[in-house]
Design an enzyme around this catalytic site. Sequence first.
Site, mmCIF file in Angstrom:
data_model
loop_
_atom_site.group_PDB
_atom_site.id
_atom_site.type_symbol
_atom_site.label_atom_id
_atom_site.label_comp_id
_atom_site.label_asym_id
_atom_site.label_seq_id
_atom_site.Cartn_x
_atom_site.Cartn_y
_atom_site.Cartn_z
ATOM 1 N N TYR A 1 -2.782 -0.217 10.299
ATOM 2 C CA TYR A 1 -2.811 -0.688 8.872
ATOM 3 C C TYR A 1 -1.585 -0.312 8.049
ATOM 4 O O TYR A 1 -0.729 -1.114 7.388
ATOM 5 C CB TYR A 1 -4.039 0.153 8.059
ATOM 6 C CG TYR A 1 -4.071 -0.095 6.444
ATOM 7 C CD1 TYR A 1 -4.882 -1.400 6.063
ATOM 8 C CD2 TYR A 1 -3.653 0.705 5.458
ATOM 9 C CE1 TYR A 1 -4.913 -1.578 4.768
ATOM 10 C CE2 TYR A 1 -3.767 0.398 4.269
ATOM 11 C CZ TYR A 1 -4.099 -0.750 3.927
ATOM 12 O OH TYR A 1 -4.224 -1.176 2.512
ATOM 13 N N SER B 1 0.867 -1.179 0.069
ATOM 14 C CA SER B 1 0.002 0.077 0.012
ATOM 15 C C SER B 1 0.889 1.457 -0.059
ATOM 16 O O SER B 1 1.969 1.278 0.386
ATOM 17 C CB SER B 1 -0.666 0.144 1.327
ATOM 18 O OG SER B 1 -1.355 1.416 1.502
HETATM 19 P P1 NAP Z 1 -12.053 -5.207 0.397
HETATM 20 O O1 NAP Z 1 -12.810 -5.153 -0.744
HETATM 21 O O2 NAP Z 1 -12.298 -4.531 1.717
HETATM 22 O O3 NAP Z 1 -11.220 -6.692 0.580
HETATM 23 C C1 NAP Z 1 -10.671 -6.933 1.845
HETATM 24 C C2 NAP Z 1 -10.692 -8.585 2.031
HETATM 25 O O4 NAP Z 1 -10.110 -8.939 3.179
HETATM 26 C C3 NAP Z 1 -12.200 -8.985 2.041
HETATM 27 O O5 NAP Z 1 -12.398 -10.028 1.413
HETATM 28 C C4 NAP Z 1 -12.536 -9.258 3.519
HETATM 29 O O6 NAP Z 1 -13.314 -10.268 3.967
HETATM 30 C C5 NAP Z 1 -11.008 -9.713 3.911
HETATM 31 N N1 NAP Z 1 -10.749 -9.799 5.178
HETATM 32 C C6 NAP Z 1 -10.580 -8.595 6.056
HETATM 33 N N2 NAP Z 1 -10.521 -9.238 7.554
HETATM 34 C C7 NAP Z 1 -10.622 -10.666 7.371
HETATM 35 C C8 NAP Z 1 -10.762 -11.594 8.282
HETATM 36 N N3 NAP Z 1 -10.552 -11.177 9.643
HETATM 37 N N4 NAP Z 1 -10.694 -12.690 7.808
HETATM 38 C C9 NAP Z 1 -10.743 -13.212 6.705
HETATM 39 N N5 NAP Z 1 -10.691 -12.205 5.617
HETATM 40 C C10 NAP Z 1 -10.530 -11.079 6.081
HETATM 41 O O7 NAP Z 1 -10.479 -4.390 0.212
HETATM 42 P P2 NAP Z 1 -9.303 -4.395 -0.900
HETATM 43 O O8 NAP Z 1 -9.349 -3.081 -1.636
HETATM 44 O O9 NAP Z 1 -10.007 -5.472 -2.125
HETATM 45 O O10 NAP Z 1 -8.159 -5.024 -0.464
HETATM 46 C C11 NAP Z 1 -7.253 -6.002 -0.830
HETATM 47 C C12 NAP Z 1 -6.035 -5.590 -0.699
HETATM 48 O O11 NAP Z 1 -5.475 -4.633 -1.532
HETATM 49 C C13 NAP Z 1 -5.828 -5.470 0.515
HETATM 50 O O12 NAP Z 1 -4.659 -6.335 1.124
HETATM 51 C C14 NAP Z 1 -5.515 -3.865 0.734
HETATM 52 O O13 NAP Z 1 -4.690 -3.656 1.841
HETATM 53 C C15 NAP Z 1 -4.718 -3.660 -0.494
HETATM 54 N N6 NAP Z 1 -4.951 -2.375 -1.334
HETATM 55 C C16 NAP Z 1 -5.971 -1.868 -1.692
HETATM 56 C C17 NAP Z 1 -6.096 -0.885 -2.296
HETATM 57 C C18 NAP Z 1 -7.320 0.089 -2.907
HETATM 58 O O14 NAP Z 1 -7.476 1.338 -3.004
HETATM 59 N N7 NAP Z 1 -8.435 -0.826 -2.900
HETATM 60 C C19 NAP Z 1 -5.001 0.160 -2.076
HETATM 61 C C20 NAP Z 1 -3.879 -0.415 -1.769
HETATM 62 C C21 NAP Z 1 -3.700 -1.506 -1.263
HETATM 63 P P3 NAP Z 1 -14.881 -9.693 4.593
HETATM 64 O O15 NAP Z 1 -15.714 -9.245 3.666
HETATM 65 O O16 NAP Z 1 -15.339 -10.859 5.367
HETATM 66 O O17 NAP Z 1 -14.524 -8.452 5.419
#
Ligand code: NAP
Length: 237
Positions: free
Chosen positions: A156, A143
């Site tokens: 985070y 990130s």
């Molecule tokens: P997201 O839609 O919120 O997805 C996060 C995922 O992690 C969901 O499937 C969530 O499941 C799972 N998760 C969270 N807590 C959990 C737990 N206790 N046990 C099992 N699973 C859990 O976010 P995203 O943007 O797709 O994020 C994916 C990755 O990309 C992350 O590592 C994030 O840090 C990284 N990232 C994202 C962005 C962005 O702009 N979106 C930018 C930089 C980095 P639940 O539905 O059960 O919560």
Amino acid sequence: MKNKVILITGANKGIGETLSLEFSKIGVNVVLLGRNEESLDGVYDEIVATTSTKPLIIKCDLRNIDANGAKQINDEIMSAYGRLDGVIFNAAKLGKMSTIEDYGEESWREVFNVNLHSAFVISKEILPALKTASNGRIIFTSSGVAEAGRAFWGAYSASKFAVKGLAEILRDELETTSNIKVFNYDPGKTRTSMRASAYPAENPEDVKKPSALFNDYLWFFSEESQLSKQHYFKFDD
Ligand code: NAP
């Protein structure tokens, strides 16, 4: 990629869901790890309806995972497929946006468990299987707040710094002793619920969809990337 087996954490929504669907379309058997059964079932059903691959759901709350839980994950994968070719450590918890002074200890611990500790214990268990794969892959998710600490991003940001450390250590340990490549990838701003929580005033239409990331992930699993000396990548917005 056909018949390869890839474990994706946080496969029920956002980037993890898209990667699960896209990798399935090219013949990968995807292990869908998450804690929300209903949405995992939805992804599973879509894969089964639209591809001839064999997905597997592993229900797991990563806040509580320990070595035993990680062993069970590896055992389930081995008994279903007898192989594992890669893992994408995608799941993450944003946690509270607050000053360190106001950050609760329990909240801090949960974020570190999901974002860092789970990747440590799962990596330990799956390494023997990855070592027998022809081009094993471990993909961590970074990130922008792993590059420089930022006010209010608390656990985070700190956990993503630590993920960078874990990725670098594993790469150093594995690159000369195995065929496993370790990459740490920052997807950049992407239209997901996490992005919307972190930036509620932003118009989601101005942010790319998760599908824009797939080519980068595909490259991580390619023969070409086997030769890469670079291990950290960022989506080129
Ligand atoms: P997201 O839609 O919120 O997805 C996060 C995922 O992690 C969901 O499937 C969530 O499941 C799972 N998760 C969270 N807590 C959990 C737990 N206790 N046990 C099992 N699973 C859990 O976010 P995203 O943007 O797709 O994020 C994916 C990755 O990309 C992350 O590592 C994030 O840090 C990284 N990232 C994202 C962005 C962005 O702009 N979106 C930018 C930089 C980095 P639940 O539905 O059960 O919560």
